[in-house]
Design a protein around this motif. Structure first.
Motif, PDB file in Angstrom:
ATOM      1  N   VAL A  39       0.855  -1.189   0.000  1.00 21.54           N
ATOM      2  CA  VAL A  39       0.000   0.000   0.000  1.00 21.54           C
ATOM      3  C   VAL A  39       0.890   1.237   0.000  1.00 21.54           C
ATOM      4  CG1 VAL A  39      -1.920  -1.114   1.198  1.00 21.54           C
ATOM      5  CG2 VAL A  39      -0.164   0.048   2.515  1.00 21.54           C
ATOM      6  N   THR A  40       0.313   2.347  -0.404  1.00 18.35           N
ATOM      7  CA  THR A  40       1.016   3.627  -0.330  1.00 18.35           C
ATOM      8  C   THR A  40       0.268   4.493   0.665  1.00 18.35           C
ATOM      9  OG1 THR A  40       1.702   3.440  -2.616  1.00 18.35           O
ATOM     10  CG2 THR A  40       1.812   5.623  -1.622  1.00 18.35           C
ATOM     11  N   LEU A  41       0.975   4.918   1.697  1.00 18.58           N
ATOM     12  CA  LEU A  41       0.377   5.717   2.755  1.00 18.58           C
ATOM     13  C   LEU A  41       1.150   7.019   2.859  1.00 18.58           C
ATOM     14  CD1 LEU A  41      -1.806   5.611   4.960  1.00 18.58           C
ATOM     15  CD2 LEU A  41      -0.108   4.624   6.471  1.00 18.58           C
ATOM     16  N   PHE A  42       0.489   8.133   2.561  1.00 17.15           N
ATOM     17  CA  PHE A  42       1.122   9.445   2.565  1.00 17.15           C
ATOM     18  C   PHE A  42       2.352   9.476   1.671  1.00 17.15           C
ATOM     19  CE2 PHE A  42      -0.868   9.149   6.826  1.00 17.15           C
ATOM     20  CZ  PHE A  42      -1.877  10.060   6.592  1.00 17.15           C
ATOM     21  N   GLY A  43       2.278   8.813   0.525  1.00 23.63           N
ATOM     22  CA  GLY A  43       3.367   8.807  -0.442  1.00 23.63           C
ATOM     23  C   GLY A  43       4.481   7.834  -0.143  1.00 23.63           C
ATOM     24  N   GLU A  44       4.356   7.057   0.921  1.00 23.20           N
ATOM     25  CA  GLU A  44       5.395   6.098   1.282  1.00 23.20           C
ATOM     26  C   GLU A  44       4.895   4.686   1.029  1.00 23.20           C
ATOM     27  OE1 GLU A  44       7.604   6.522   4.879  1.00 23.20           O
ATOM     28  OE2 GLU A  44       6.733   8.493   5.234  1.00 23.20           O
ATOM     29  N   PRO A  45       5.668   3.883   0.263  1.00 19.85           N
ATOM     30  CA  PRO A  45       5.259   2.501   0.044  1.00 19.85           C
ATOM     31  C   PRO A  45       5.459   1.665   1.311  1.00 19.85           C
ATOM     32  CG  PRO A  45       7.316   2.967  -1.092  1.00 19.85           C
ATOM     33  CD  PRO A  45       6.864   4.255  -0.473  1.00 19.85           C
ATOM     34  N   ILE A  46       4.422   0.944   1.682  1.00 21.36           N
ATOM     35  CA  ILE A  46       4.438   0.101   2.873  1.00 21.36           C
ATOM     36  C   ILE A  46       4.069  -1.319   2.461  1.00 21.36           C
ATOM     37  CG2 ILE A  46       3.413  -0.285   5.163  1.00 21.36           C
ATOM     38  CD1 ILE A  46       4.905   2.346   5.008  1.00 21.36           C
ATOM     39  N   VAL A  47       4.832  -2.303   2.923  1.00 20.30           N
ATOM     40  CA  VAL A  47       4.514  -3.706   2.678  1.00 20.30           C
ATOM     41  C   VAL A  47       4.060  -4.306   4.001  1.00 20.30           C
ATOM     42  CG1 VAL A  47       5.436  -5.955   2.014  1.00 20.30           C
ATOM     43  CG2 VAL A  47       6.195  -3.920   0.840  1.00 20.30           C
ATOM     44  N   VAL A  48       2.888  -4.933   3.987  1.00 18.92           N
ATOM     45  CA  VAL A  48       2.353  -5.622   5.158  1.00 18.92           C
ATOM     46  C   VAL A  48       2.416  -7.110   4.848  1.00 18.92           C
ATOM     47  CG1 VAL A  48       0.389  -5.887   6.694  1.00 18.92           C
ATOM     48  CG2 VAL A  48       0.832  -3.681   5.625  1.00 18.92           C
ATOM     49  N   VAL A  49       3.013  -7.898   5.755  1.00 15.34           N
ATOM     50  CA  VAL A  49       3.288  -9.305   5.501  1.00 15.34           C
ATOM     51  C   VAL A  49       2.747 -10.165   6.634  1.00 15.34           C
ATOM     52  CG1 VAL A  49       5.138 -10.985   5.110  1.00 15.34           C
ATOM     53  CG2 VAL A  49       5.416  -8.634   4.341  1.00 15.34           C
ATOM     54  N   MET A  50       2.164 -11.313   6.258  1.00 17.47           N
ATOM     55  CA  MET A  50       1.813 -12.345   7.241  1.00 17.47           C
ATOM     56  C   MET A  50       3.030 -13.259   7.325  1.00 17.47           C
ATOM     57  SD  MET A  50      -0.476 -13.892   9.238  1.00 17.47           S
ATOM     58  CE  MET A  50      -2.136 -13.495   8.742  1.00 17.47           C
TER      59      MET A  50
END
Length: 106
Positions: free
Chosen positions: A40-51
């Protein structure tokens, strides 16, 4: 997902989350199996969420610098929803100040 309007605990936790810099990412059902990830991109920053393999949900900030290792981001799962906190102050190691034994009112 519906929540009864009289669920005070839920409303209190949601108010705390929004006030403290926590941001909703997605429902936990978006990561059904170990090893699944969500970008996802949150406030212009790419974030990876992992299980992860141990079934913990973790989030990482993807750096744009060449060969930059992903930075861990605070991540929490509440009521089946994934939240992350991008506030840098929460991620820095701060040297603890010595506690004074004298109360402020003295």
């Amino acid at each position: 997902m519906t929540t009864p309007p009289d669920d005070r605990t839920f409303r209190r936790e949601m108010a705390t989350a929004y006030r403290s810099g926590w941001h909703f990412i997605d429902l936990l059902t978006a990561l059904p199996r170990r090893g699944d990830s969500l970008m996802v991109t949150l406030f212009g920053e790419p974030i990876v969420v992992v299980m992860e393999e141990d079934e913990d949900v973790r989030a990482y900030r993807c750096l744009r610098r060449p060969r930059g290792a992903p930075q861990p981001v605070r991540c929490a799962v509440r009521y089946g929803m994934i939240f992350v906190n991008l506030d840098q102050r929460d991620h820095e190691l701060i040297a603890s100040e010595p506690l004074s034994a004298t109360p402020r009112s003295a």
